[in-house]
Design a protein around this motif. Structure first.
Motif, mmCIF file in Angstrom:
data_model
loop_
_atom_site.group_PDB
_atom_site.id
_atom_site.type_symbol
_atom_site.label_atom_id
_atom_site.label_comp_id
_atom_site.label_asym_id
_atom_site.label_seq_id
_atom_site.Cartn_x
_atom_site.Cartn_y
_atom_site.Cartn_z
ATOM 1 N N ASN A 99 0.792 -0.973 0.555
ATOM 2 C CA ASN A 99 0.183 -0.088 0.092
ATOM 3 C C ASN A 99 1.392 1.091 0.544
ATOM 4 O O ASN A 99 1.518 1.718 1.012
ATOM 5 C CB ASN A 99 -1.283 0.036 0.931
ATOM 6 C CG ASN A 99 -1.792 1.683 1.207
ATOM 7 O OD1 ASN A 99 -1.812 2.126 0.687
ATOM 8 N ND2 ASN A 99 -2.476 0.925 2.548
ATOM 9 N N ALA A 152 0.623 3.711 2.741
ATOM 10 C CA ALA A 152 0.774 3.077 3.799
ATOM 11 C C ALA A 152 1.344 4.468 5.318
ATOM 12 O O ALA A 152 2.380 5.048 5.102
ATOM 13 C CB ALA A 152 1.285 1.763 4.175
ATOM 14 N N ARG A 153 1.128 4.358 6.803
ATOM 15 C CA ARG A 153 1.556 4.997 7.455
ATOM 16 C C ARG A 153 2.193 4.432 8.408
ATOM 17 O O ARG A 153 2.916 5.125 9.182
ATOM 18 C CB ARG A 153 0.158 6.312 8.171
ATOM 19 C CG ARG A 153 -0.620 7.012 7.738
ATOM 20 C CD ARG A 153 -1.884 7.049 7.809
ATOM 21 N NE ARG A 153 -2.157 9.124 7.599
ATOM 22 C CZ ARG A 153 -3.320 8.832 6.442
ATOM 23 N NH1 ARG A 153 -2.950 7.535 5.593
ATOM 24 N NH2 ARG A 153 -3.235 10.352 6.462
ATOM 25 N N ASN A 154 2.296 2.972 8.356
ATOM 26 C CA ASN A 154 2.632 1.800 9.075
ATOM 27 C C ASN A 154 3.260 0.732 8.763
ATOM 28 O O ASN A 154 2.780 0.837 7.156
ATOM 29 C CB ASN A 154 1.757 1.905 10.299
ATOM 30 C CG ASN A 154 0.594 1.898 10.486
ATOM 31 O OD1 ASN A 154 0.442 1.067 9.389
ATOM 32 N ND2 ASN A 154 0.159 2.028 10.875
ATOM 33 N N ALA A 197 1.274 -2.467 9.137
ATOM 34 C CA ALA A 197 0.570 -2.756 8.992
ATOM 35 C C ALA A 197 -0.179 -2.415 8.288
ATOM 36 O O ALA A 197 -0.727 -3.430 7.467
ATOM 37 C CB ALA A 197 -0.165 -2.834 10.025
ATOM 38 N N GLU A 198 -0.199 -1.349 7.951
ATOM 39 C CA GLU A 198 -0.920 -1.385 6.103
ATOM 40 C C GLU A 198 -0.457 -1.448 5.261
ATOM 41 O O GLU A 198 -0.771 -1.667 4.552
ATOM 42 C CB GLU A 198 -1.097 0.325 6.124
ATOM 43 C CG GLU A 198 -2.033 1.053 7.548
ATOM 44 C CD GLU A 198 -2.475 2.516 7.733
ATOM 45 O OE1 GLU A 198 -1.809 3.148 7.081
ATOM 46 O OE2 GLU A 198 -3.648 3.097 8.280
ATOM 47 N N TYR A 199 1.238 -1.058 4.974
ATOM 48 C CA TYR A 199 1.542 -1.236 4.091
ATOM 49 C C TYR A 199 2.061 -2.882 3.670
ATOM 50 O O TYR A 199 1.680 -3.403 2.028
ATOM 51 C CB TYR A 199 3.583 -1.393 4.425
ATOM 52 C CG TYR A 199 4.213 -1.255 3.049
ATOM 53 C CD1 TYR A 199 4.518 0.059 2.275
ATOM 54 C CD2 TYR A 199 5.014 -1.776 3.158
ATOM 55 C CE1 TYR A 199 5.699 -0.476 1.390
ATOM 56 C CE2 TYR A 199 5.964 -2.289 1.843
ATOM 57 C CZ TYR A 199 6.513 -1.243 1.053
ATOM 58 O OH TYR A 199 7.324 -0.972 -0.032
ATOM 59 N N GLY A 206 -0.676 -4.840 3.044
ATOM 60 C CA GLY A 206 -1.785 -4.650 2.415
ATOM 61 C C GLY A 206 -1.665 -4.716 0.858
ATOM 62 O O GLY A 206 -0.600 -4.422 0.420
ATOM 63 N N GLY A 207 -3.140 -4.124 0.703
ATOM 64 C CA GLY A 207 -2.966 -3.862 -0.553
ATOM 65 C C GLY A 207 -3.150 -4.950 -2.281
ATOM 66 O O GLY A 207 -2.652 -4.261 -3.061
#
Length: 441
Positions: A197, A200-202, A204-206, A208-209
């Motif tokens: 992603n 992403a800000r962190n 965990a978000e990165y 994903g995608g």
């Protein structure tokens, strides 16, 4: 007249019991003797060569086709039986739904009839070969950023940056390479769907995608088993599949780990030889291996130093557009120096005529005229086809694509008019269905 003799039921049962005691071991011994020495010696569920399961997708695609002779012919094959086919090549396994280059992805591809499986080959810090599409893709294809090994990455995770209005001004990034870690550390990781992603800000978000047309259903914490190259050879042999390893370009300076004296350096030639040596050590026959590379120097090395393997080495074409493709004289030169198989992307082999029909491209005709065998990549990697925006692989014939079922038209032209030897696919069941219906081996 024959006298009828009656026997007591207990005696009859006892007689058959004694017969079974005598002949059952002999029957078992004969069955085992018959299996010994064959390529399908393992009868475990992993050995899918005789147990092909295509699932619903190929049937959905056939049902979605426009009416006509091809649809009718493919529809008549629906009852099977379906068998393994070398026309169907598992591209990194079955990464449409399984994390690529994992044991689970390879098993899925074999169960879908892929007779050839691909391990993209790169190396770790301790110069061990592993299956990974790129030397530096661990941050998007594994869980490394969520583990303590993230500290060893070439470039650690950096969150996305936004302006005061919330607009993205710098994408999130990271760079983690197999050469950052040892084989044991690599094996401690888990594969995931290749995605990230950018906003992403962190971490965990990165991680994903994953695109909506793929899935994370098979990327759980108990799956995603990563493999060394040696382990891939063992698994593919167990699955009864042929093998097409791709030697990936190093993303570190070569010679690797050099101290400047030129002694004991890990050169490109050592890397290319190491890959072949692992097949020789496993006693895999050269005819069952199709080594690949985008670097023609690797192909030339195998032709010169390992001619039995080099004979069916596959030179991959990295053209991005038609303008990048080699011309007729270059293709003829490939053949003259001993290259027998080339593998361009699908768009290179197809075009559209004035009537909107898919036809062989000029490149395809020139390659065949030069005496080159053709393999192509990659089917089932473009998402939804009916949206009319199918990108890289469809760039020369996208105007002829109207619906999901048109993928079967693509397969038919590649087979009957272009004459490809095999097709890489992210979901091998589609190619396997077509190949079985057309009785391709």
């Amino acid at each position: 007249m024959i006298r009828q003799t009656s026997f007591h039921p207990v005696l009859i049962i006892l007689f058959f019991f004694l017969v079974l005691l005598v002949i059952a071991p002999a029957l078992a011994s004969g069955r085992n003797d018959g299996m010994e020495g064959t390529s399908f010696h393992d009868a475990s569920p992993d050995n899918s060569s005789g147990n092909v399961q295509l699932g619903p997708r190929p049937f959905f695609l056939v049902e979605d086709m426009e009416g006509g002779e091809l649809k009718s012919k493919l529809a008549r094959c629906g009852a099977g039986p379906f068998r393994k086919t070398y026309f169907s090549i598992g591209h990194r396994g079955a990464p449409l739904q399984f994390p690529e280059h994992t044991a689970e992805s390879y098993r899925a591809a074999a169960r879908m009839g892929a007779g050839i499986l691909e391990c993209d080959v790169t190396f770790t810090r301790d110069k061990e070969l592993v299956c990974r599409h790129s030397q530096c893709d661990l941050h998007t294809t594994t869980n490394i950023l969520e583990t303590p090994l993230a500290e060893k990455c070439t470039r650690p995770f950096t969150p996305a940056q936004f302006d005061a209005s919330g607009n993205l001004i710098q994408e999130a990034s990271a760079r983690c390479c197999t050469s950052d870690i040892t084989l044991d550390e690599f094996k401690s990781l888990k594969g995931k769907m290749d995605a990230f992603n950018p906003g992403a800000r962190n971490v965990a978000e990165y991680v994903g995608g994953t695109p909506a047309w793929r899935t994370d259903l098979y990327a759980g914490p108990t799956s995603g088993t990563l493999l060394s190259h040696r382990e891939s050879i063992e698994l593919f042999s167990k699955l009864g599949a042929k093998m097409t390893p791709e030697l990936k370009s190093a993303e570190v300076a070569m010679p690797y780990d050099s101290d400047g004296d030129g002694v004991g350096d890990y050169t490109q030639e050592h890397y290319a030889q190491q890959m072949i040596d692992e097949y020789k050590a496993a006693d895999v026959k050269p005819r069952d291996v199709f080594p690949q590379s985008f670097d023609i120097r690797d192909i030339r090395y195998w032709i010169a130093r390992e001619p039995e393997f080099g004979r069916q080495a596959v030179y991959l074409d990295d053209a991005n557009t038609v303008a990048d493709l080699p011309n007729a004289s270059q293709l003829t030169a490939y053949k003259a120096e001993g290259i027998n198989i080339v593998a361009p992307p699908i768009f290179a082999l197809l075009d559209v005529d004035g009537g909107g029909n898919i036809i062989p491209s000029s490149y395809a005709l020139q390659a065949r005229a030069a005496g080159l065998g053709l393999i192509t990549w990659t089917l089932e990697r473009s998402g939804i086809l009916a949206d009319g925006d199918n990108g890289f692989y469809y760039q020369t014939f996208d105007s002829a694509i109207r619906r999901e079922g048109d993928v079967m038209k693509v397969l038919d032209v590649l087979n009957r008019e272009v004459g490809v030897l095999g097709i890489f696919s992210d979901w091998p069941a589609t190619v396997s269905y077509y190949a079985n219906c057309m009785k391709l081996k």
